[in-house]
Design a protein around this motif. Sequence first.
Motif, PDB file in Angstrom:
ATOM      1  N   ARG A  94       0.817  -1.216   0.000  1.00 10.64           N
ATOM      2  CA  ARG A  94       0.000   0.000   0.000  1.00 10.64           C
ATOM      3  C   ARG A  94       0.851   1.267   0.000  1.00 10.64           C
ATOM      4  NH1 ARG A  94      -4.366  -1.089   4.711  1.00 10.64           N
ATOM      5  NH2 ARG A  94      -4.426   1.191   4.616  1.00 10.64           N
ATOM      6  N   GLY A  95       2.108   1.152   0.436  1.00 11.46           N
ATOM      7  CA  GLY A  95       2.989   2.312   0.453  1.00 11.46           C
ATOM      8  C   GLY A  95       4.125   2.238  -0.546  1.00 11.46           C
ATOM      9  N   GLY A  96       4.014   1.355  -1.510  1.00  8.98           N
ATOM     10  CA  GLY A  96       5.106   1.155  -2.453  1.00  8.98           C
ATOM     11  C   GLY A  96       5.395   2.332  -3.350  1.00  8.98           C
ATOM     12  N   MET A  97       4.453   3.283  -3.450  1.00  6.06           N
ATOM     13  CA  MET A  97       4.655   4.451  -4.303  1.00  6.06           C
ATOM     14  C   MET A  97       5.219   5.654  -3.536  1.00  6.06           C
ATOM     15  SD  MET A  97       1.767   4.744  -2.608  1.00  6.06           S
ATOM     16  CE  MET A  97       0.744   3.491  -3.379  1.00  6.06           C
ATOM     17  N   LEU A  98       5.353   5.546  -2.223  1.00  7.36           N
ATOM     18  CA  LEU A  98       5.796   6.695  -1.432  1.00  7.36           C
ATOM     19  C   LEU A  98       7.215   7.146  -1.767  1.00  7.36           C
ATOM     20  CD1 LEU A  98       4.181   5.776   2.007  1.00  7.36           C
ATOM     21  CD2 LEU A  98       3.402   7.500   0.361  1.00  7.36           C
ATOM     22  N   PRO A  99       8.140   6.248  -2.181  1.00  8.29           N
ATOM     23  CA  PRO A  99       9.457   6.738  -2.608  1.00  8.29           C
ATOM     24  C   PRO A  99       9.410   7.687  -3.807  1.00  8.29           C
ATOM     25  CG  PRO A  99       9.592   4.403  -2.078  1.00  8.29           C
ATOM     26  CD  PRO A  99       8.135   4.769  -2.059  1.00  8.29           C
ATOM     27  N   LEU A 129       3.566   3.045   7.520  1.00  5.68           N
ATOM     28  CA  LEU A 129       3.202   4.022   6.486  1.00  5.68           C
ATOM     29  C   LEU A 129       3.569   5.441   6.918  1.00  5.68           C
ATOM     30  CD1 LEU A 129      -0.292   2.594   5.432  1.00  5.68           C
ATOM     31  CD2 LEU A 129       1.736   2.750   3.958  1.00  5.68           C
ATOM     32  N   ALA A 130       3.276   5.767   8.168  1.00  3.78           N
ATOM     33  CA  ALA A 130       3.626   7.100   8.669  1.00  3.78           C
ATOM     34  C   ALA A 130       5.138   7.305   8.631  1.00  3.78           C
ATOM     35  CB  ALA A 130       3.095   7.283  10.090  1.00  3.78           C
ATOM     36  N   GLY A 131       5.901   6.256   8.960  1.00  9.81           N
ATOM     37  CA  GLY A 131       7.353   6.346   8.918  1.00  9.81           C
ATOM     38  C   GLY A 131       7.877   6.553   7.504  1.00  9.81           C
ATOM     39  N   GLU A 132       7.299   5.854   6.534  1.00 12.05           N
ATOM     40  CA  GLU A 132       7.694   6.056   5.138  1.00 12.05           C
ATOM     41  C   GLU A 132       7.389   7.483   4.682  1.00 12.05           C
ATOM     42  OE1 GLU A 132       8.983   3.301   2.635  1.00 12.05           O
ATOM     43  OE2 GLU A 132       9.735   3.327   4.695  1.00 12.05           O
ATOM     44  N   TYR A 136      10.265  10.166   3.273  1.00 12.04           N
ATOM     45  CA  TYR A 136      10.263  10.734   1.924  1.00 12.04           C
ATOM     46  C   TYR A 136       9.653  12.135   1.860  1.00 12.04           C
ATOM     47  CZ  TYR A 136      11.684   6.068   0.563  1.00 12.04           C
ATOM     48  OH  TYR A 136      12.380   4.892   0.445  1.00 12.04           O
ATOM     49  N   GLY A 137       9.396  12.730   3.005  1.00 10.70           N
ATOM     50  CA  GLY A 137       8.894  14.098   3.024  1.00 10.70           C
ATOM     51  C   GLY A 137       7.495  14.246   2.451  1.00 10.70           C
TER      52      GLY A 137
END
Length: 277
Positions: A94-99, A129-132, A136-137
Amino acid sequence: MSKPCIICVAITGSLPRKEHNPAVPVTVSEQIESTQEAFEAGATICHAHVRNDDQTPSSDPEKFARLKEGLEKHCPGMIIQFSTGGRSGAGKTRGGMLPLKPDMASLSVGSNNFPTRVYENPPDLVDWLAGEMRTYGVKPEIEAFDLSHIVQAAAMNRDGRIPGNIYIQFVMGVKNAMPADKDVFDFYVKTVKRLMPEAEWCAAGIGASQLTLNEWSIAAGGHARTGLEDNIRLDKDCLAPSNAALVKRTAEICAAHHRPVATPVQARDILGLPQHA
């Protein structure tokens, strides 16, 4: 009231399909075109999901990357917000696009019932998720489906897991979750102001509740979400012809309440985001 109102357009989501409304943008090129029309109508946040070729939900970072590139080109200054919602994938996918470092990403901080299943957001996944997003700002938009989610967001803000000023969205009208209830809405607003006085807030209504929540939120000084993800109709007899049509309707509500529609520069300033180069 002269405070600018940020209009978020939720362009696609995970559920509406072409057979429900042909205007739902599914391919990346359709999404870019639909968002550009909505941007020109006044939307300054694009809340985005991506789909597979068969219209099923996807978390494919490559699709998100192409969408981000197109939106940056055709909607300069627009705030790009990716969904990390549970309908598009499981666990850390679910967070794979955050980078990709979008401006914002949705973050659900607790679980609740959906129409046919439990929307699971276990604490360890929420913290990851919050950490990612911190790494990545990416600024979270808290999606609050329940009062407990507001309280949890405040706790995460206090302990630094969600730093800075909170942006929180009340989601009402989901079957088996919180209905569109004015007394509850008013208490949500009161609770945010008590626990997070500097927070900005928004409201999203599902289906026929979209227009209702737009009215309540704009009148109360909040921001507004519209779009085909949440509602595919202009009224019970007419499908919405585009995301832009729903944005124009929301802008008309702003005008009726003497609220200017926020420009991209104003929206970024309100949310504490860097200005577009």
